[in-house]
Motif scaffolding. Structure first.
Motif, PDB file in Angstrom:
ATOM      1  N   VAL A  46       0.856  -1.192   0.000  1.00 36.65           N
ATOM      2  CA  VAL A  46       0.000   0.000   0.000  1.00 36.65           C
ATOM      3  C   VAL A  46       0.890   1.238   0.000  1.00 36.65           C
ATOM      4  N   PRO A  47       0.647   2.174  -0.902  1.00 38.80           N
ATOM      5  CA  PRO A  47       1.473   3.387  -0.930  1.00 38.80           C
ATOM      6  C   PRO A  47       1.067   4.369   0.167  1.00 38.80           C
ATOM      7  N   LEU A  48       1.860   5.398   0.347  1.00 44.40           N
ATOM      8  CA  LEU A  48       1.468   6.491   1.217  1.00 44.40           C
ATOM      9  C   LEU A  48       0.319   7.260   0.578  1.00 44.40           C
ATOM     10  N   PRO A  49      -0.501   7.937   1.359  1.00 40.11           N
ATOM     11  CA  PRO A  49      -1.598   8.725   0.775  1.00 40.11           C
ATOM     12  C   PRO A  49      -1.069   9.736  -0.237  1.00 40.11           C
ATOM     13  N   PRO A  50      -1.842  10.016  -1.283  1.00 35.88           N
ATOM     14  CA  PRO A  50      -1.373  10.969  -2.290  1.00 35.88           C
ATOM     15  C   PRO A  50      -1.332  12.395  -1.736  1.00 35.88           C
ATOM     16  N   ALA A  51      -0.504  13.192  -2.334  1.00 35.09           N
ATOM     17  CA  ALA A  51      -0.456  14.608  -1.954  1.00 35.09           C
ATOM     18  C   ALA A  51      -1.803  15.251  -2.259  1.00 35.09           C
ATOM     19  N   ALA A  52      -2.253  16.121  -1.382  1.00 34.35           N
ATOM     20  CA  ALA A  52      -3.555  16.767  -1.569  1.00 34.35           C
ATOM     21  C   ALA A  52      -3.512  18.168  -0.987  1.00 34.35           C
ATOM     22  N   ASP A  53      -4.365  19.031  -1.512  1.00 34.76           N
ATOM     23  CA  ASP A  53      -4.512  20.378  -0.982  1.00 34.76           C
ATOM     24  C   ASP A  53      -5.007  20.267   0.464  1.00 34.76           C
ATOM     25  N   PRO A  54      -4.254  20.760   1.436  1.00 35.36           N
ATOM     26  CA  PRO A  54      -4.658  20.597   2.836  1.00 35.36           C
ATOM     27  C   PRO A  54      -5.998  21.249   3.167  1.00 35.36           C
ATOM     28  N   LEU A  55      -6.356  22.323   2.454  1.00 39.85           N
ATOM     29  CA  LEU A  55      -7.643  22.970   2.711  1.00 39.85           C
ATOM     30  C   LEU A  55      -8.807  22.087   2.248  1.00 39.85           C
ATOM     31  N   LYS A  56      -8.637  21.454   1.091  1.00 38.05           N
ATOM     32  CA  LYS A  56      -9.682  20.550   0.594  1.00 38.05           C
ATOM     33  C   LYS A  56      -9.753  19.296   1.448  1.00 38.05           C
ATOM     34  N   LEU A  57      -8.603  18.845   1.889  1.00 40.76           N
ATOM     35  CA  LEU A  57      -8.552  17.644   2.728  1.00 40.76           C
ATOM     36  C   LEU A  57      -9.269  17.887   4.057  1.00 40.76           C
ATOM     37  N   ALA A  58      -9.009  19.008   4.688  1.00 44.80           N
ATOM     38  CA  ALA A  58      -9.650  19.331   5.960  1.00 44.80           C
ATOM     39  C   ALA A  58     -11.158  19.502   5.792  1.00 44.80           C
ATOM     40  N   LEU A  59     -11.562  20.130   4.700  1.00 38.66           N
ATOM     41  CA  LEU A  59     -12.984  20.300   4.426  1.00 38.66           C
ATOM     42  C   LEU A  59     -13.655  18.947   4.212  1.00 38.66           C
ATOM     43  N   GLY A  60     -13.005  18.082   3.439  1.00 35.60           N
ATOM     44  CA  GLY A  60     -13.568  16.757   3.189  1.00 35.60           C
ATOM     45  C   GLY A  60     -13.725  15.958   4.464  1.00 35.60           C
TER      46      GLY A  60
END
Length: 321
Positions: free
Chosen positions: A48-62
């Motif tokens: 299993v890979p590490l989680p993909p890079a993501a916009d932290p603002l979108k991640l927190a909202l999600g």
């Protein structure tokens, strides 16, 4: 002329045989363990890979939306109600309840590592997390809402309006709502299992029994359907090929992932099997036409336990009843 070297080799062989017979079970286990090796070639399962890079603002909202009961019609549930990311990403229920209190038709699959599967849900009805989230929100039995109703409630909240604006440059709309939830769900990966450490070269990550269980898992044919990064989740299969397995419908299922499987009872699409050893035994008969011995079942279950990964640095755990 007598071959003294050959005589010596035969004598050593006999001595080793006697020592193995006289060895205690613990000594035998230690001897087996020290002989284990890391994989030397390509394995049918990948880490299993590490989680993909993501916009932290979108991640927190999600993440906030995933736990927000306003996504349901009566405010009685959120995504996390059935997909508890504090434990196994699912629940302990055979069948979770609809918003009206009746049973949902199929057992709830874990949300952990869902993004690694080629299709989503038991019937493989969805190709993307966005499509699955949209369907769940508008399913009258699941969340009982329309997305327009959800957006209306969210738009009336100045705080979450501002959070959407920071992440997307505007207030809540259908596309940003689904994207935020899917962005968070893509982060729900569980790397770091002991089996993945073994795949990475750590020979000591598995015990002899666990290693033997993996070899058995491959040799009897389990790996024909359960392989790849998710140990499943990448093809469709008919269940009950040789003998009945569980409820006959749906007849064709997306093969479930076995990642974290030791933490996600009950098992099968109808949640009819409460323990992992019973599930392994049933699968052997139904899908492979094999009656597995107790020793074989124990070895395979030992291997399956090594597929439990970590989320935010802690091992995934079974949900409490």
């Amino acid at each position: 002329m007598r071959d003294i070297g050959a005589d010596h080799r035969r004598w050593v062989g006999r001595c080793l045989a006697v020592l193995l017979v006289l060895a205690t079970p613990a000594e035998a286990t230690r001897a087996q363990t020290t002989s284990l090796q890391a994989p030397t070639g390509e394995e049918p399962i990948t880490a299993v890979p590490l989680p993909p890079a993501a916009d932290p603002l979108k991640l927190a909202l999600g993440e906030r939306l995933f736990a927000d009961p306003r996504l349901s019609h009566d405010g009685s549930r959120a995504c996390i109600s059935c997909h508890d990311i504090r434990t196994n990403g699912a629940s302990t229920n055979r069948l979770d309840k609809t918003i009206y209190g009746t049973n949902l038709p199929l057992n709830t699959s874990t949300i952990f590592n869902a993004s690694l599967s080629f299709r989503l849900n038991w019937e493989g009805s969805f190709r993307t997390l966005e499509a699955q989230a949209e369907s769940a929100l508008e399913n009258q039995r699941a969340m009982g809402r329309s997305i327009e109703e959800v957006l209306g409630k969210l738009s009336a909240d100045p705080d979450i309006q501002q959070q959407f604006s920071r992440a997307y440059g505007h207030g809540p709309d259908r596309a940003s709502l689904l994207d935020a939830i899917a962005t968070y769900e893509r982060s729900l990966l569980t790397p770091g299992s002991r089996f993945d450490r073994w795949l990475s070269g750590d020979a000591a990550a598995l015990s002899a029994e666990e290693h033997n269980g993996y070899q058995l898992f491959k040799s009897i044919g389990c790996v024909s359907c359960h392989q790849g990064v998710n140990v499943g989740g990448n093809l469709f299969e008919r269940h009950g090929i040789f003998h009945p397995l569980a409820s006959p419908n749906p007849e064709i299922l997306r093969v479930p992932s076995l990642r974290n499987v030791a933490t996600t009872p009950p098992y099968f699409h109808d949640g009819s099997t409460p323990t992992l050893d019973e599930a392994v035994r049933k699968m052997g008969a139904a899908q492979l036409d094999r009656i597995l011995s107790d020793q074989q079942v124990e070895a395979i279950v030992a291997f399956l336990n090594t597929l439990t990964g970590t989320y935010r640095g802690a091992p995934v755990t079974a949900a409490k009843p």
